[in-house]
Motif scaffolding. Structure first.
Motif, PDB file in Angstrom:
ATOM      1  N   GLY A  87      74.239  11.316 116.094  1.00  0.00           N
ATOM      2  CA  GLY A  87      74.675  12.492 115.353  1.00  0.00           C
ATOM      3  C   GLY A  87      74.152  12.409 113.926  1.00  0.00           C
ATOM      4  O   GLY A  87      74.175  11.347 113.310  1.00  0.00           O
ATOM      5  N   ILE A  88      73.674  13.527 113.397  1.00  0.00           N
ATOM      6  CA  ILE A  88      73.073  13.517 112.064  1.00  0.00           C
ATOM      7  C   ILE A  88      74.165  13.517 110.995  1.00  0.00           C
ATOM      8  O   ILE A  88      75.023  14.402 110.957  1.00  0.00           O
ATOM      9  CB  ILE A  88      72.147  14.728 111.865  1.00  0.00           C
ATOM     10  N   ARG A  89      74.108  12.517 110.117  1.00  0.00           N
ATOM     11  CA  ARG A  89      74.998  12.428 108.971  1.00  0.00           C
ATOM     12  C   ARG A  89      74.173  12.669 107.694  1.00  0.00           C
ATOM     13  O   ARG A  89      73.082  13.212 107.753  1.00  0.00           O
ATOM     14  CB  ARG A  89      75.681  11.056 108.945  1.00  0.00           C
ATOM     15  N   THR A  90      74.678  12.291 106.552  1.00  0.00           N
ATOM     16  CA  THR A  90      73.937  12.476 105.306  1.00  0.00           C
ATOM     17  C   THR A  90      72.713  11.558 105.269  1.00  0.00           C
ATOM     18  O   THR A  90      72.625  10.578 106.028  1.00  0.00           O
ATOM     19  CB  THR A  90      74.826  12.160 104.097  1.00  0.00           C
ATOM     20  N   ILE A  91      71.783  11.861 104.385  1.00  0.00           N
ATOM     21  CA  ILE A  91      70.580  11.038 104.279  1.00  0.00           C
ATOM     22  C   ILE A  91      70.936   9.601 103.915  1.00  0.00           C
ATOM     23  O   ILE A  91      70.360   8.647 104.464  1.00  0.00           O
ATOM     24  CB  ILE A  91      69.595  11.638 103.253  1.00  0.00           C
ATOM     25  N   ASP A  92      71.901   9.412 103.021  1.00  0.00           N
ATOM     26  CA  ASP A  92      72.295   8.046 102.654  1.00  0.00           C
ATOM     27  C   ASP A  92      72.827   7.280 103.861  1.00  0.00           C
ATOM     28  O   ASP A  92      72.517   6.089 104.044  1.00  0.00           O
ATOM     29  CB  ASP A  92      73.353   8.080 101.549  1.00  0.00           C
ATOM     30  N   ASP A  93      73.625   7.945 104.678  1.00  0.00           N
ATOM     31  CA  ASP A  93      74.124   7.297 105.895  1.00  0.00           C
ATOM     32  C   ASP A  93      72.981   6.976 106.847  1.00  0.00           C
ATOM     33  O   ASP A  93      72.946   5.909 107.482  1.00  0.00           O
ATOM     34  CB  ASP A  93      75.142   8.186 106.600  1.00  0.00           C
ATOM     35  N   ALA A 133      71.991  20.407 105.135  1.00  0.00           N
ATOM     36  CA  ALA A 133      72.103  18.950 105.010  1.00  0.00           C
ATOM     37  C   ALA A 133      71.612  18.259 106.276  1.00  0.00           C
ATOM     38  O   ALA A 133      70.924  17.229 106.219  1.00  0.00           O
ATOM     39  CB  ALA A 133      73.550  18.564 104.710  1.00  0.00           C
ATOM     40  N   VAL A 134      71.948  18.832 107.426  1.00  0.00           N
ATOM     41  CA  VAL A 134      71.497  18.281 108.703  1.00  0.00           C
ATOM     42  C   VAL A 134      69.976  18.369 108.815  1.00  0.00           C
ATOM     43  O   VAL A 134      69.311  17.409 109.231  1.00  0.00           O
ATOM     44  CB  VAL A 134      72.158  19.027 109.877  1.00  0.00           C
ATOM     45  N   GLU A 135      69.423  19.500 108.421  1.00  0.00           N
ATOM     46  CA  GLU A 135      67.979  19.694 108.520  1.00  0.00           C
ATOM     47  C   GLU A 135      67.227  18.634 107.722  1.00  0.00           C
ATOM     48  O   GLU A 135      66.270  18.021 108.215  1.00  0.00           O
ATOM     49  CB  GLU A 135      67.615  21.090 108.012  1.00  0.00           C
ATOM     50  N   ALA A 136      67.672  18.394 106.499  1.00  0.00           N
ATOM     51  CA  ALA A 136      66.986  17.415 105.647  1.00  0.00           C
ATOM     52  C   ALA A 136      67.156  15.996 106.190  1.00  0.00           C
ATOM     53  O   ALA A 136      66.191  15.213 106.244  1.00  0.00           O
ATOM     54  CB  ALA A 136      67.523  17.511 104.219  1.00  0.00           C
ATOM     55  N   ALA A 137      68.385  15.647 106.577  1.00  0.00           N
ATOM     56  CA  ALA A 137      68.637  14.293 107.078  1.00  0.00           C
ATOM     57  C   ALA A 137      67.938  14.057 108.410  1.00  0.00           C
ATOM     58  O   ALA A 137      67.434  12.948 108.666  1.00  0.00           O
ATOM     59  CB  ALA A 137      70.143  14.067 107.218  1.00  0.00           C
ATOM     60  N   LYS A 138      67.885  15.070 109.262  1.00  0.00           N
ATOM     61  CA  LYS A 138      67.220  14.913 110.566  1.00  0.00           C
ATOM     62  C   LYS A 138      65.721  14.717 110.368  1.00  0.00           C
ATOM     63  O   LYS A 138      65.104  13.888 111.059  1.00  0.00           O
ATOM     64  CB  LYS A 138      67.494  16.127 111.455  1.00  0.00           C
ATOM     65  N   PRO A 184      88.929   2.030 112.020  1.00  0.00           N
ATOM     66  CA  PRO A 184      88.041   3.204 112.024  1.00  0.00           C
ATOM     67  C   PRO A 184      87.311   3.400 110.701  1.00  0.00           C
ATOM     68  O   PRO A 184      86.135   3.786 110.683  1.00  0.00           O
ATOM     69  CB  PRO A 184      88.999   4.362 112.321  1.00  0.00           C
ATOM     70  N   GLU A 185      88.004   3.146 109.598  1.00  0.00           N
ATOM     71  CA  GLU A 185      87.376   3.346 108.291  1.00  0.00           C
ATOM     72  C   GLU A 185      86.304   2.302 107.988  1.00  0.00           C
ATOM     73  O   GLU A 185      85.534   2.444 107.026  1.00  0.00           O
ATOM     74  CB  GLU A 185      88.426   3.344 107.179  1.00  0.00           C
ATOM     75  N   ASP A 186      86.217   1.269 108.805  1.00  0.00           N
ATOM     76  CA  ASP A 186      85.175   0.244 108.626  1.00  0.00           C
ATOM     77  C   ASP A 186      83.849   0.662 109.255  1.00  0.00           C
ATOM     78  O   ASP A 186      82.816   0.030 108.997  1.00  0.00           O
ATOM     79  CB  ASP A 186      85.605  -1.082 109.271  1.00  0.00           C
ATOM     80  N   VAL A 187      83.891   1.694 110.099  1.00  0.00           N
ATOM     81  CA  VAL A 187      82.728   2.031 110.930  1.00  0.00           C
ATOM     82  C   VAL A 187      82.071   3.316 110.448  1.00  0.00           C
ATOM     83  O   VAL A 187      82.741   4.321 110.198  1.00  0.00           O
ATOM     84  CB  VAL A 187      83.147   2.174 112.409  1.00  0.00           C
ATOM     85  N   LEU A 188      80.753   3.281 110.325  1.00  0.00           N
ATOM     86  CA  LEU A 188      79.967   4.478 110.043  1.00  0.00           C
ATOM     87  C   LEU A 188      79.616   5.104 111.388  1.00  0.00           C
ATOM     88  O   LEU A 188      78.830   4.546 112.155  1.00  0.00           O
ATOM     89  CB  LEU A 188      78.702   4.098 109.272  1.00  0.00           C
ATOM     90  N   ASP A 189      80.212   6.248 111.691  1.00  0.00           N
ATOM     91  CA  ASP A 189      80.172   6.789 113.043  1.00  0.00           C
ATOM     92  C   ASP A 189      79.085   7.843 113.219  1.00  0.00           C
ATOM     93  O   ASP A 189      79.203   8.960 112.701  1.00  0.00           O
ATOM     94  CB  ASP A 189      81.551   7.374 113.392  1.00  0.00           C
TER      95      ASP A 189
END
Length: 356
Positions: free
Chosen positions: A333-339, A269-274, A21-26
């Motif tokens: 699903g919206i994650r951080t901008i880097d993700d 954070a969601v607003e900016a990344a989206k 699980p820790e290998d995957v960016l979900d």
């Protein structure tokens, strides 16, 4: 009876691919990208594991009542939204009773109806209409069908469509006496300009369901609550088994509520990344459906193949929407901008080189 499909990593699938699980960016789950508030772990560590949980969730209901501005007799805490959905179905549906579901939407609604042997009537929003329901037609159908229970997700999962207050009031007014509209507001904290749904409780036939799993990222604990008239709460609470919500979850919920800014920070954070993600998807020629929630529905063609390629080649997870009846779409699903940058780079690579 097949179990509903959900977002989140599938451990068995990952093992078959040699992944952890820790290998995957979900991106398949839609939760606060900032994670849980800092005080949550400390609160759980202070729980006496030898003591039984409070069956009434007294302290958590007190904290919710203070923050929301309702009396505690209008609050029912559950083991995530899913438990509350199934409890409501047990309380309002019997064999042959009708339930109306606004679709495409969360699979647990239908699963709960099927377990009660209820007759399900779906009001399906078409892609050609931007996944927007015709409310006039919907209310007419509800009046004709006279359902005991109506399920409506607002903003909706997976389309992100957000109905106005008047739309929801029209639906509630179409219901017969002693029926209930269950309004699932799991993604409401991520809406930029939400309207206040609390006055709907005065109608007497509306229950609001909310998820601390989403806004406070308490996914592993399973924690949600319902706001409803006291009589509705008691009717549904009668179906709930003892110790449904464990002590660590209750303590985590209280600690999370003490940090309300965490939810607003997550929304920003969601607003900016989206905004970034939608712009990049558009540049890649990938079409998304306008969404008020913390996820976007994206049309990609063969969603299953794209999901598999993202997972195997890039260790990125997205939600294949075939279970929603949308095999050409994925939900992100919206994650951080880097993700999101990492996801965009992966999609660009796949568009250039193709799937497996």
């Amino acid at each position: 009876m097949a179990r509903p499909v959900h977002g989140g990593t599938n451990i068995a699938e990952l093992r078959s691919l040699g992944l952890r699980p820790e290998d995957v960016l979900d991106f398949s789950a839609s939760i606060n990208p900032l994670g849980a508030p800092h005080g949550v772990n400390q609160a759980m560590n202070c729980v006496d594991l030898t003591a039984y949980p409070d069956t009434e969730c007294t302290a958590l209901r007190d904290a919710l009542a203070e923050q929301i501005g309702v009396s505690t007799d209008k609050i029912l805490v559950g083991n995530g939204s899913t438990e509350l959905i199934h409890l409501t179905a047990r309380a309002f549906l019997g064999s042959g009773d009708r339930a109306v579901i606004f679709a495409p939407t969360f699979g647990e609604f239908k699963a709960a109806c099927d377990m009660q042997a209820a007759q399900v009537v779906s009001i399906v929003a078409a892609e050609d209409d931007g996944f927007r329901w015709n409310i006039a037609d919907a209310t007419k159908l509800i009046a004709e069908q006279s359902p005991s229970l109506v399920f409506l997700c607002n903003p909706n999962n997976p389309t992100g469509h957000y109905l106005t207050e008047e739309d929801v009031r029209q639906i509630a007014r179409a219901l017969p006496k002693d029926s209930l509209l269950l309004l699932d507001e799991a993604y409401l904290p991520f809406v930029d300009a939400p309207w206040n749904s609390l006055p709907l409780l005065d109608l007497g036939n509306v229950a609001l369901m909310r998820s601390m799993t989403k806004d406070y990222a308490l996914t592993a604990l399973r924690l949600g609550y319902m706001l409803a008239p006291p009589g509705v709460v008691e009717r549904i609470r009668a179906q709930q088994h003892s110790w449904s919500v464990n002590s660590p979850a209750q303590s985590a919920g209280i600690a999370a509520l003490a940090d309300p800014e965490h939810v607003e920070d997550g929304r920003k954070a969601v607003e900016a990344a989206k905004r970034y993600l939608i712009g990049e998807l558009d540049a890649l020629g990938i079409r998304d459906t306008p969404s008020a929630a913390n996820f976007v529905l994206v049309k990609v063609g063969d969603a299953r193949a794209l999901r598999q390629t993202l997972l195997k080649r890039h260790h990125i997870g997205v939600r294949d929407c075939a279970s929603f009846g949308l095999p050409k779409h994925i939900r992100i699903g919206i994650r951080t901008i880097d993700d999101c940058r990492r996801l965009v780079a992966a999609l660009r690579e796949i568009l250039e080189h193709g799937n497996e």
